[in-house]
Design an enzyme around this catalytic site. Structure first.
Site, PDB file in Angstrom:
ATOM      1  N   HIS A 188       0.859  -1.186   0.000  1.00 21.04           N
ATOM      2  CA  HIS A 188       0.000   0.000   0.000  1.00 21.04           C
ATOM      3  C   HIS A 188       0.892   1.232   0.000  1.00 21.04           C
ATOM      4  CE1 HIS A 188      -3.627  -2.419   1.667  1.00 21.04           C
ATOM      5  NE2 HIS A 188      -3.681  -2.335   0.360  1.00 21.04           N
ATOM      6  N   ARG A 264      -6.165  -7.057  -2.293  1.00 23.27           N
ATOM      7  CA  ARG A 264      -7.445  -7.753  -2.496  1.00 23.27           C
ATOM      8  C   ARG A 264      -7.401  -8.526  -3.821  1.00 23.27           C
ATOM      9  NH1 ARG A 264      -7.284  -5.797   1.722  1.00 23.27           N
ATOM     10  NH2 ARG A 264      -8.820  -4.592   2.907  1.00 23.27           N
ATOM     11  N   SER A 316       1.007  -0.454   7.498  1.00 20.07           N
ATOM     12  CA  SER A 316       0.681   0.418   8.621  1.00 20.07           C
ATOM     13  C   SER A 316      -0.750   0.904   8.370  1.00 20.07           C
ATOM     14  CB  SER A 316       1.653   1.598   8.715  1.00 20.07           C
ATOM     15  OG  SER A 316       1.364   2.598   7.758  1.00 20.07           O
ATOM     16  N   TYR A 317      -1.449   1.407   9.365  1.00 16.74           N
ATOM     17  CA  TYR A 317      -1.033   1.549  10.753  1.00 16.74           C
ATOM     18  C   TYR A 317      -2.040   0.802  11.602  1.00 16.74           C
ATOM     19  CZ  TYR A 317      -4.810   5.054  10.933  1.00 16.74           C
ATOM     20  OH  TYR A 317      -6.035   5.679  10.860  1.00 16.74           O
ATOM     21  N   GLU A 396       0.748  -4.729  11.048  1.00 19.03           N
ATOM     22  CA  GLU A 396       0.401  -3.303  10.944  1.00 19.03           C
ATOM     23  C   GLU A 396       1.292  -2.557  11.929  1.00 19.03           C
ATOM     24  OE1 GLU A 396      -1.734  -1.942   8.866  1.00 19.03           O
ATOM     25  OE2 GLU A 396      -3.091  -3.547   8.239  1.00 19.03           O
TER      26      GLU A 396
END
Length: 438
Positions: A188, A264, A316-317, A396
């Site tokens: 991400h 996903r 994260s987060y 995370e």
């Protein structure tokens, strides 16, 4: 001019020069980082709301699946943070009494974080600031050159949508075939601390072979594989466009919205809950399973490095250590062992700076399908994994919403320091007790 200069005056003149030259240096150097960063997107008219998950499950699902909200993370009290347009929030708030605004103006919030990001000392070391794609690639090359007896740099495991290379780095001593631990980072784009902590761990492992008996044993008996950029295009775009971009940079046919949520898009229960068929959604799963080159490259590289006994996808987060499954409430066959591993990782992290990571099943957060960590553990990866099943985790990193994705650079080192023992424990526990498919 002229006249005799006293020692005191001379010193004062030198000091003035030093102060002036330091000031010039600061103006010249602090923007060196800033010069690489050009945000063009504004977040005016956007807010972040925090919803109590257990009380707002259905409404949260609607927000996510319809592409109306952007999932951020989990706060200390267990609330789920979403970014949403202020206008839309005003229409929805009556239906969502269990949600409250925590950031009323995202633009102001991001501007403050950007100031902090560039407010680093000119003498900042590598891990005291964030770096762009090109500089990180160079850093990994330098690491492999410096520690050539234990690190190998792989130029590319394949290219991204926009043609950027996705490098890999292997860490081991005496490269006979071994069981492997696989770490992938920066899936991400906006989660900058992910790539920074991966570098910190890789650096620690290289530096401490002679000093730390656990590192020595792991490098002697295992091989670590790092994929620093699952999403190089998205990461680059967070430096040159939209700091809060999450997805890759695919063009979506028939939509003006770009990008697929790579987490996903993996070949494990693809197309189910917690993912969206709407190309404008932040959790858009893509037009078909593993449609994206970045997903294909990482799946293929994982399989080509069998046997992999443990794999972590770094995010994260929220300060979470997430084990399978994300797609169902049912316990995975290795629940007892993986819970014990996650709990001990949490304890070893806590012992460094007293920062608590919650160890739980992925679905304890919210349902997800087509994720990397469920794929690591799932059937598609396992069938090509030489008789092993990889323990697939998502971590995370910091924090729990104060800064969120915009974690200040002075937290990179402490976040790295607490994750080193967690990562080493993960590797050691699976070396001692690897999972076998039932």
């Amino acid at each position: 001019g002229g006249g005799v200069v006293t020692v005191k005056q001379y010193r004062r003149r030198i000091m003035n020069l030093v102060v002036v030259s330091l000031f010039v240096l600061h103006v010249a150097l602090a923007p060196a980082l800033a010069a690489q960063y050009h945000r063009v997107v504004s977040y005016e008219g956007e807010s972040v709301v925090r919803c109590l998950i257990n009380r707002s499950g259905k409404s949260v699902d609607v927000l996510l699946s319809e592409g109306l909200a952007d999932p951020w993370g989990v706060s200390n009290g267990g609330g789920l943070d979403f970014r949403v347009s202020t206008q839309r929030w005003q229409m929805l708030q009556d239906r969502l009494p269990e949600c409250q605004v925590v950031i009323d103006d995202v633009e102001t919030f991001v501007r403050g974080a950007e100031r902090e990001m560039f407010n680093v000392s000119d003498a900042a070391t590598w891990f005291e600031e964030y770096h762009n794609y090109d500089n990180i690639v160079d850093w990994y090359k330098d690491l492999a050159n410096k520690y050539s007896d234990r690190a190998t740099y792989v130029d590319s495991i394949g290219n991204s949508v926009e043609g950027r290379s996705m490098p890999a780095v292997h860490l081991t001593k005496n490269s006979s075939p071994k069981e492997k631990i696989y770490f992938q980072c920066q899936i991400h784009a906006r989660e900058w601390i992910s790539g920074a902590v991966c570098m910190y761990i890789a650096n620690y492992i290289c530096e401490n072979y002679e000093r730390n008996p656990t590192v020595k044993r792991l490098l002697d008996e295992l091989e670590f594989v790092f994929v620093p950029f699952v999403n190089p295009d998205g990461y680059e775009y967070t430096w040159n466009g939209d700091r809060l971009w999450r997805k890759n940079r695919s063009d979506n046919k028939g939509s003006s919205c770009r990008g697929v949520d790579l987490n996903r898009n993996y070949n494990d229960h693809w197309g189910g809950g917690g993912s969206s068929s709407n190309a404008c959604s932040e959790t858009y799963r893509g037009p078909s399973v593993a449609s994206e080159p970045e997903t294909q490259n990482t799946q293929n590289y994982f399989k080509s490095n069998a046997p992999i006994i443990g794999a972590i996808d770094w995010h994260s987060y929220s300060q979470l250590i997430l084990r399978p499954y994300g797609w169902t409430q049912t316990d995975c066959p290795d629940e007892a062992q993986l819970k014990a591993v996650g709990d001990e990782m949490s304890n070893s992290a806590y012992n460094i700076h007293g920062v608590r990571y919650t160890s739980q099943k992925s679905i304890g957060l919210y349902i997800t399908t087509g994720t990397a960590s469920d794929w690591f553990y799932g059937e598609d990866a396992t069938k090509d994994n030489d008789g092993y099943r990889a323990a697939g985790f998502t971590i995370e990193l910091r924090d729990t919403g104060r800064y969120g994705f915009l974690l200040p650079p002075d937290q990179i080192i402490p976040n790295g320091e607490e994750m080193v023992p967690a990562a080493l424990y993960f590797a050691k526990s699976l070396l001692d007790n690897p999972l076998k498919p039932n």
